[in-house]
Design a protein around this motif. Sequence first.
Motif, PDB file in Angstrom:
ATOM      1  N   PHE A  31       0.849  -1.187   0.000  1.00 24.94           N
ATOM      2  CA  PHE A  31       0.000   0.000   0.000  1.00 24.94           C
ATOM      3  C   PHE A  31       0.885   1.238   0.000  1.00 24.94           C
ATOM      4  O   PHE A  31       1.683   1.423   0.916  1.00 24.94           O
ATOM      5  N   LYS A  32       0.760   2.049  -1.031  1.00 23.49           N
ATOM      6  CA  LYS A  32       1.513   3.301  -1.135  1.00 23.49           C
ATOM      7  C   LYS A  32       0.519   4.432  -0.982  1.00 23.49           C
ATOM      8  O   LYS A  32      -0.461   4.510  -1.719  1.00 23.49           O
ATOM      9  N   VAL A  33       0.776   5.284   0.012  1.00 24.95           N
ATOM     10  CA  VAL A  33      -0.186   6.316   0.403  1.00 24.95           C
ATOM     11  C   VAL A  33       0.452   7.695   0.277  1.00 24.95           C
ATOM     12  O   VAL A  33       1.462   7.972   0.918  1.00 24.95           O
ATOM     13  N   TRP A  34      -0.160   8.550  -0.551  1.00 24.74           N
ATOM     14  CA  TRP A  34       0.254   9.935  -0.670  1.00 24.74           C
ATOM     15  C   TRP A  34      -0.769  10.802   0.046  1.00 24.74           C
ATOM     16  O   TRP A  34      -1.977  10.642  -0.153  1.00 24.74           O
ATOM     17  N   ILE A  88      -4.906  14.369  -3.468  1.00 30.34           N
ATOM     18  CA  ILE A  88      -4.650  13.535  -2.295  1.00 30.34           C
ATOM     19  C   ILE A  88      -5.887  13.528  -1.406  1.00 30.34           C
ATOM     20  O   ILE A  88      -6.676  14.469  -1.446  1.00 30.34           O
ATOM     21  N   PRO A  89      -6.061  12.460  -0.650  1.00 32.30           N
ATOM     22  CA  PRO A  89      -5.191  11.301  -0.583  1.00 32.30           C
ATOM     23  C   PRO A  89      -5.289  10.444  -1.839  1.00 32.30           C
ATOM     24  O   PRO A  89      -6.337  10.356  -2.465  1.00 32.30           O
ATOM     25  N   THR A  90      -4.162   9.840  -2.183  1.00 36.07           N
ATOM     26  CA  THR A  90      -4.108   8.812  -3.220  1.00 36.07           C
ATOM     27  C   THR A  90      -3.475   7.591  -2.595  1.00 36.07           C
ATOM     28  O   THR A  90      -2.455   7.691  -1.907  1.00 36.07           O
ATOM     29  N   VAL A  91      -4.101   6.438  -2.816  1.00 37.69           N
ATOM     30  CA  VAL A  91      -3.565   5.164  -2.336  1.00 37.69           C
ATOM     31  C   VAL A  91      -3.442   4.239  -3.530  1.00 37.69           C
ATOM     32  O   VAL A  91      -4.414   4.012  -4.256  1.00 37.69           O
ATOM     33  N   VAL A  92      -2.247   3.712  -3.747  1.00 40.01           N
ATOM     34  CA  VAL A  92      -1.998   2.749  -4.807  1.00 40.01           C
ATOM     35  C   VAL A  92      -1.701   1.414  -4.149  1.00 40.01           C
ATOM     36  O   VAL A  92      -0.881   1.325  -3.242  1.00 40.01           O
ATOM     37  N   VAL A  93      -2.390   0.378  -4.615  1.00 42.12           N
ATOM     38  CA  VAL A  93      -2.139  -0.981  -4.138  1.00 42.12           C
ATOM     39  C   VAL A  93      -1.382  -1.706  -5.226  1.00 42.12           C
ATOM     40  O   VAL A  93      -1.817  -1.740  -6.382  1.00 42.12           O
TER      41      VAL A  93
END
Length: 127
Positions: A31-34, A88-93
């Motif tokens: 999980f990458k969270v900006w 944002i927020p942006t979450v990339v899985v």
Amino acid sequence: MTLETLAPDGTDGDALGDDVLDALGGGDYRFKVWGGDWCGDCRRQLPAFAAALDAAGVPDDRIEDFPVTKGPDGKEGEAVDEYGIELIPTVVVESADGEELARFVEDADVSIAEFLARELAEGEASA
């Protein structure tokens, strides 16, 4: 974690359905969270998402946060350009090998956890 907003705030992640928790914790996902601690959307959404990841048993080493600042030309921060982060927020899985499987951007009709669980389930169904 360097984003203060990505810390559970007492929200009960266990209140989410088992299907959501199983989807988030069921794979070897990254999980990458900006986000930004200054951002109202992030302050409203990320603590509940952090609680959901915790309830799903996602280890901290599979969660990476990227603090974002406001710059003269838009959002600035690590990997912002590489991942095309504009809101944002942006979450990339991502999968363990770095393939993007799902992406949440700023807002949806459900929580971040529910949105990503739905995207992951749909991805697995079509695989």
